[in-house]
Scaffold this active site. Structure first.
Site, PDB file in Angstrom:
ATOM      1  CD  GLU A 277      -2.864  -1.168   0.085  1.00  0.00           C
ATOM      2  OE1 GLU A 277      -3.117  -0.088  -0.493  1.00  0.00           O
ATOM      3  OE2 GLU A 277      -3.353  -2.249  -0.274  1.00  0.00           O
ATOM      4  CG  ASP A 358       2.495  -6.985  -5.940  1.00  0.00           C
ATOM      5  OD1 ASP A 358       1.953  -6.611  -4.879  1.00  0.00           O
ATOM      6  OD2 ASP A 358       1.915  -7.708  -6.780  1.00  0.00           O
TER       7      ASP A 358
END
Length: 412
Positions: A277, A358
């Site tokens: 995030e 990611d």
């Protein structure tokens, strides 16, 4: 194009989109029966894999029933001139603008929602309950509905009234002024969503001091991410499924973790999720996504301005006078093919962002905890391990689990 051909076009668009969605759904439903890829072995044991297959099949079959019902109701109402009849009836109650249009939008919204309630009840209290996901009580369901109606009346009423008044005063140039207004509203909601909207439905509590908070704080300081607002939401009030998200901009940014996510994951896995995030924030994905949404809204409003005064469109909807609300409703259908195409590009952009987030998590933390967390989330939610490529291309805002893991494994 005369009004009769416009009606045929409206029905044609709805029919094509319905058949396309069903075709993609069938392909995806068949694709889930493939063998589990080697990279994903161990996510399910044999018994749970059978359960996941049954859950996905049941959800798909029920979606066919609910979407077919909605499709038939919409086509029938269009064909018999139902929207025109409703317009004529409401003009007898509220013969002046903006009341006529407000009443029309309100009645259509309420009728659509009420027709969907039986499907919501079955999906929640039968299917989700059967597979252990549902934690919602009948009381919570009713309260959620009532709160949703109040919010729709207040926020929807304000936005719709502003839209109608701007069309009345600025005519074809309304789109510029309403675009500015709705853009400000979108930014405001993004900044204050967790402060103003979420507390109406859920309880937000600051993350308590402990190992998890210390681990999150340590990581945040390491990557230079000023994070003071970490909250836990009582997602278990409605479902056992877990999630996490960022909300807000600048000093208003908050990280929200579902209590179900905390209960089912290790601290390292949760930091891995947080790192993902943070990657979105560091890469400015949130800002760019908002800007793209604002640009799309401006394009849609500009296009709407070209149709807003068309008498033929109103007549195609069954009206006997030119009506703003009938034209807006018809435009939503006419615009849907463009919306679908834009949605495909937005999904492509979103999947790119997910790969980047990611990668950021892998480079600033470690890949193993994030991969483990994603596997657990998929397993806990009985997710599809082998979605059909075309369904994924059209509908997925996130890459499939297999592709995300493969991409992370390639990062050194």
């Amino acid at each position: 194009m005369d009004y009769q051909n416009i009606l045929y076009l409206l029905i044609g668009i709805l029919t094509f989109e319905f058949l396309l969605s069903k075709l993609l759904g069938i392909l995806n439903n068949r694709s889930r029966k493939q063998p589990i890829p080697p990279e994903l072995e161990g996510i399910y044991d044999e018994e749970k894999y059978v359960t996941a297959q049954a859950y996905q099949s049941e959800v798909f079959q029920f979606s066919i029933l609910s979407s077919t019902f909605s499709f038939v109701v919409m086509i029938t109402f269009l064909w018999v001139g139902g929207f025109g009849w409703l317009d004529e009836y409401l003009r007898g109650i509220a013969p002046i603008e903006p009341l006529t249009s407000l009443y029309f939008f309100g009645v259509v919204y309420l009728a659509s929602d009420l027709l969907g309630i039986p499907f919501d009840l079955y999906g929640t209290f039968v299917i989700e309950e059967k597979y252990g996901f549902n934690k919602m009580t009948a009381k919570t369901f009713v309260l959620d509905k009532l709160k949703g109606y109040v919010l729709a009346i207040i926020l929807g009423g304000i936005i719709a009234s502003l839209f109608i008044v701007m069309v009345m005063f600025f005519e074809s140039n309304f789109w510029i002024f309403f675009w500015i207004a709705i853009s400000v509203f979108m930014i405001f909601i993004n900044m204050f969503y967790t402060s103003l909207i979420i507390p109406l439905f859920n309880k937000l509590s600051p993350l308590e001091d402990g190992e998890l908070k210390s681990a999150i704080t340590e990581y945040s300081q390491k990557v230079g991410f000023n994070l003071k607002n970490i909250f836990v939401i009582d997602g278990s009030k409605r479902s056992s499924k877990g999630n996490a998200f960022f909300s807000g901009l600048g000093s208003k940014k908050k990280v929200v973790l579902y209590d179900t996510l905390i209960d089912n994951h290790t601290n390292d896995e949760l930091v891995g999720v947080l790192a993902h995030e943070v990657g979105h924030y560091k890469k400015k994905h949130i800002i760019w996504s908002m800007l793209l949404s604002i640009l799309q809204t401006g394009f849609m409003l500009w296009l709407l301005s070209k149709f807003i005064g068309s008498s033929d469109i109103s007549w195609a909807m069954g009206g006997n006078v030119t009506a703003l609300h009938l034209n807006v409703f018809a435009f939503a259908i006419l615009f849907s093919p463009i919306s679908t195409i834009l949605g495909i590009f937005m999904n492509m952009y979103s999947r790119k962002n997910e790969y980047e987030a990611d990668a950021y998590a892998v480079k600033t933390f470690r890949k193993e905890p994030l991969i483990s967390a994603l596997k657990k989330l998929t397993s806990d939610n009985l997710g599809n391990l082998t979605p059909h490529p075309w369904y994924e291309f059209m509908n997925y805002s996130h890459p499939s689990l297999l592709k995300r893991i493969q991409a992370m494994q390639r990062i050194k």
